[in-house]
Design an enzyme around this catalytic site. Structure first.
Site, PDB file in Angstrom:
ATOM      1  N   GLY A  45       0.957  -1.189  -0.153  1.00 14.08           N
ATOM      2  CA  GLY A  45       0.050  -0.014  -0.103  1.00 14.08           C
ATOM      3  C   GLY A  45       0.808   1.050   0.084  1.00 14.08           C
ATOM      4  CG  ASN A  47      -0.861   3.207  -4.105  1.00 14.91           C
ATOM      5  OD1 ASN A  47      -1.000   2.745  -3.039  1.00 14.91           O
ATOM      6  ND2 ASN A  47      -1.861   3.323  -5.139  1.00 14.91           N
ATOM      7  CB  ILE A  50       1.083   5.749   6.520  1.00 18.10           C
ATOM      8  CG1 ILE A  50      -0.014   6.495   7.347  1.00 18.10           C
ATOM      9  CG2 ILE A  50       2.284   5.192   7.458  1.00 18.10           C
ATOM     10  CD1 ILE A  50      -0.736   5.717   8.459  1.00 18.10           C
ATOM     11  N   GLY A  51       2.228   4.868   3.819  1.00 13.46           N
ATOM     12  CA  GLY A  51       2.802   3.973   3.035  1.00 13.46           C
ATOM     13  C   GLY A  51       3.959   4.464   2.234  1.00 13.46           C
ATOM     14  CB  SER A 174      -5.711   0.545  14.190  1.00 13.90           C
ATOM     15  OG  SER A 174      -6.639   1.801  14.702  1.00 13.90           O
ATOM     16  CE1 TYR A 199      -8.838  -0.301   9.866  1.00 20.02           C
ATOM     17  CE2 TYR A 199      -9.560   0.476  12.046  1.00 20.02           C
ATOM     18  CZ  TYR A 199      -8.543   0.324  10.654  1.00 20.02           C
ATOM     19  OH  TYR A 199      -7.331   1.053  11.018  1.00 20.02           O
TER      20      TYR A 199
END
Length: 315
Positions: A45, A47, A50-51, A174, A199
């Site tokens: 991830g 793109n 945070i990544g 998280s 989630y």
């Protein structure tokens, strides 16, 4: 007059106070001076959000960085941006769709054929508050992408990580894990489903996976950490109109992606963290996890169930 005047002044006061509040909420900064020439990193991830900022910093320090992205076209644009801003041309994009185990296996196969080493794996990608849906393999989307996808990817790259030791695995979890539970009888949400709780369950799974992985990797030279990046302005809330509204209302107080990347960078780079393998971090320091997140029995069972679902050997 005081009431209406205060309402008029409130936006101004919020604007003035926001940098100070954000600073208080973002006091964790990676201070490691470590440079990474000759090192190889994979970030899922990468793109966006945070990544992307994590990848940018690793590239700035000289690493060969793989952006593992579902959207290759967007990834290529980000790679060019990072190359331009860091001067590091070793920023590569590879297709990875964590909602499809065929894509995960193809990514791992190609990576292992291309690279002789892997020093940093950052399992950063994720989905949040999706309407009920399933991955290509029939897993509930949150559990499938956030946990099982990264579980499989890590498993497939584990021998390379061991060969490259000292190496690290960072799993982005998280604070929401505190509301999570692992319901083995309803792991795929088919009996009952709530997008927000789904989630939370998947983020708890990240923490349990990290702890069990650390236990199994003890003495191998590979260490692993889970992190809470904070509340960050990102595309993660794209599936929830309510969360997008809340993000907008409180945008002055939400971390930037660069601030959100600090704890991931801390765990990937800081020397001397090896004895803390398996721990959870927030604001660049060890953080408290829920009682569920410290349950070794659940962690071991989740490992076995995950292996069974993915067709992996349990030992």
């Amino acid at each position: 007059m005081v009431g209406p005047l205060l309402l008029l002044l409130l936006p101004v006061l919020l604007y003035v106070a926001a940098p100070h509040v954000r600073s208080m909420l973002s006091n964790g900064v990676c201070t490691s001076p470590v440079q990474l020439p000759g090192k190889v990193a994979v970030i899922t991830g990468a793109n966006t959000g945070i990544g992307k900022e994590t990848a940018r910093e690793l590239a700035r320090r000289g690493a060969r960085v793989y952006l593992a992205c579902r959207d290759v076209q967007k990834g290529e644009l980000v790679a060019k941006e990072i190359q331009a801003t860091t001067g590091n041309q070793q920023v590569l994009v590879r297709k990875l769709d964590l909602s499809d185990t065929k894509s995960i296996r193809a990514f791992a196969k190609d990576f292992l054929a291309e690279e002789k080493q892997l020093h940093i794996l950052i399992n950063n990608a994720g989905v949040m508050m999706c309407p009920y849906s399933k991955t290509a393999d029939g897993f509930e989307m949150h559990m499938g992408v956030n946990h099982l996808g990264h579980f499989l990817l890590t498993h497939l790259l584990l021998e390379k990580l061991k060969e490259s030791a000292p190496s690290r695995v960072v799993n982005v979890s998280s604070l929401a894990h505190h509301l999570g539970r692992i319901h083995f009888h309803n792991l795929q949400g088919e009996k009952s489903y709530h997008a927000g709780l789904a989630y939370c369950h998947s983020k708890l799974a990240n923490i349990l996976f990290t702890q069990e992985l650390a236990r199994r990797l003890k003495g191998s030279g590979v260490t692993t950490y889970s992190v809470h990046p904070g509340t960050v302005q990102s595309e993660l809330v794209r599936h929830s109109s309510f969360m997008k509204c809340m993000w907008w209302l409180f945008s002055f107080f939400i971390k930037t992606p660069q601030q959100g990347a600090q704890t991931s960078l801390h765990c990937a780079l800081t020397e001397g963290l090896e004895t803390l393998s398996g721990n959870h971090f927030s604001e660049c320091r060890v953080a408290w996890v829920s009682a569920q997140g410290r349950n070794e029995t659940v962690a071991r069972r989740l490992w076995d169930v995950s292996c069974d679902l993915l067709g992996l050997p349990m030992d």
